[in-house]
Structure formats: structure tokens, C-alpha cells
Motif scaffolding. Structure first.
Motif, PDB file in Angstrom:
ATOM      1  N   ALA A  44       0.720 -45.237  20.002  1.00 62.30           N
ATOM      2  CA  ALA A  44       0.426 -44.796  21.375  1.00 62.30           C
ATOM      3  C   ALA A  44       0.225 -43.287  21.439  1.00 62.30           C
ATOM      4  CB  ALA A  44       1.561 -45.223  22.304  1.00 62.30           C
ATOM      5  N   SER A 100      -1.360 -43.914  11.331  1.00 61.78           N
ATOM      6  CA  SER A 100      -0.606 -44.697  12.313  1.00 61.78           C
ATOM      7  C   SER A 100      -0.952 -46.178  12.215  1.00 61.78           C
ATOM      8  CB  SER A 100      -0.849 -44.172  13.725  1.00 61.78           C
ATOM      9  OG  SER A 100      -2.167 -44.414  14.131  1.00 61.78           O
ATOM     10  N   ALA A 123      -3.119 -42.454  19.673  1.00 64.01           N
ATOM     11  CA  ALA A 123      -4.240 -42.900  20.499  1.00 64.01           C
ATOM     12  C   ALA A 123      -4.440 -41.979  21.697  1.00 64.01           C
ATOM     13  CB  ALA A 123      -4.006 -44.336  20.961  1.00 64.01           C
ATOM     14  N   SER A 124      -3.368 -41.535  22.300  1.00 61.92           N
ATOM     15  CA  SER A 124      -3.484 -40.619  23.440  1.00 61.92           C
ATOM     16  C   SER A 124      -4.098 -39.286  23.024  1.00 61.92           C
ATOM     17  CB  SER A 124      -2.107 -40.376  24.062  1.00 61.92           C
ATOM     18  OG  SER A 124      -1.560 -41.577  24.524  1.00 61.92           O
ATOM     19  N   LEU A 150       4.926 -48.590  17.238  1.00 61.41           N
ATOM     20  CA  LEU A 150       4.195 -48.673  18.496  1.00 61.41           C
ATOM     21  C   LEU A 150       4.139 -47.321  19.201  1.00 61.41           C
ATOM     22  CD1 LEU A 150       2.739 -50.678  20.310  1.00 61.41           C
ATOM     23  CD2 LEU A 150       4.910 -51.103  21.459  1.00 61.41           C
ATOM     24  N   THR A 151       5.225 -46.579  19.151  1.00 61.43           N
ATOM     25  CA  THR A 151       5.253 -45.240  19.741  1.00 61.43           C
ATOM     26  C   THR A 151       4.291 -44.306  19.016  1.00 61.43           C
ATOM     27  OG1 THR A 151       7.567 -45.602  20.330  1.00 61.43           O
ATOM     28  CG2 THR A 151       6.772 -43.335  20.382  1.00 61.43           C
TER      29      THR A 151
END
Length: 154
Positions: free
Chosen positions: A10, A61, A13-14, A6-7
Motif C-alpha cells: 500500500a 514489494s 503503491a501510494s 500489505l502495508t
């Protein structure tokens, strides 16, 4: 999905959102008319390379978090589905993001509500795609049939 996956999602995606916001115009121009972009500033290959790096980062990812089938399906099917509804590039991007977001939310809600299997992301995307193939305003079979039947002069 575990915390490291999940990290990773994220963070990627950022990075992707910020990078796409910076290179949106040249990337769009490179996608539509690469010869013009090359004639104007000669950096068309650079934008394409940056975009490919972003695609690979997102796929890696996604493979870690979702698995191969769901990562590729979540990347491709919303974009293809949006093309069946909207002609303009900006509208396609917004609609594809909406479809992908709804598919992600469906993966949270459907298994709890209807005891469905976890890969409901692909089931949701596939259902929207099937609906769009039939009823999409730009590429659906019904819209093509109606346009074709209007232009006949007998």
C-alpha cells in the motif's frame, strides 16, 4: 499475505501513483522521443531514473507480498495484453490498470468460488493474454488476418 506485506504494498503503491502523476508528461515524452526531451530541457535521464526506482520499489514489494513469478507476471502481462487492444499510450495505461485490477480481484474471488489455487492472478492474466493474441483489435491474429485479406487485389 500478511499485514506487513500489505502495508508495504500500500505504501509503495501510494508513492508510485503520486510520483507517476507528477512525472507523467516528461516520462511519456522520454519514452516516445528521448532525443527531443533532451534537446528541450536535458533532463531525460532523470525521468528515466525516477521511473526505474519506482519499478524496483514495486518489484521488491511484490516479491514480498506475492512471490517472484506472480509479481513479475502481474507487472508485465497486463501491459503486453493492453498493447494488443489499444494503440494510444493513454488507452494502454488505462486498459493495463483495468486488466491488473481484474486479475487482483480474481485472486480474491476464484479460490473461494471454484476452489482454484491461489496463483489465479497469473491464470487470469494468461487467459486474457491468450484471448488477446487471437482477438485483439490492434495486434491480434484475427485482426491481422482480416486486414491482410482486405488488401489483396487479384
Amino acid at each position: 499475505m500478511d499485514l506487513p506485506a500489505l502495508t508495504l504494498v500500500a505504501a509503495v503503491a501510494s508513492i508510485t501513483i503520486v510520483t507517476l502523476a507528477v512525472i507523467y508528461r516528461p516520462l511519456l515524452l522520454e519514452s516516445i522521443d528521448p532525443l527531443f526531451l533532451k534537446a528541450v530541457n536535458g533532463k531525460g535521464g532523470l525521468w528515466h531514473l525516477i521511473f526505474l526506482v519506482l519499478v524496483v520499489m514495486n518489484l521488491v514489494s511484490g516479491f514480498q507480498a506475492l512471490g517472484t513469478l506472480m509479481a513479475v507476471g502481474l507487472m508485465m502481462i497486463p501491459a503486453i495484453t493492453a498493447r494488443l487492444w489499444v494503440r494510444g499510450m493513454g488507452g494502454q495505461i488505462l486498459l493495463a490498470v483495468l486488466f491488473a485490477s481484474c486479475a487482483g480481484c480474481s485472486d480474491c474471488c476464484f479460490p473461494i468460488m471454484w476452489k482454484s489455487p491461489p496463483p489465479s492472478i497469473i491464470l487470469f492474466c494468461g487467459g486474457w493474454y491468450a484471448f488477446s493474441v487471437l482477438f485483439g483489435s490492434e495486434g491480434g491474429l484475427l485482426a491481422k488476418w482480416l486486414r491482410g485479406s482486405r488488401h489483396k487485389t487479384f
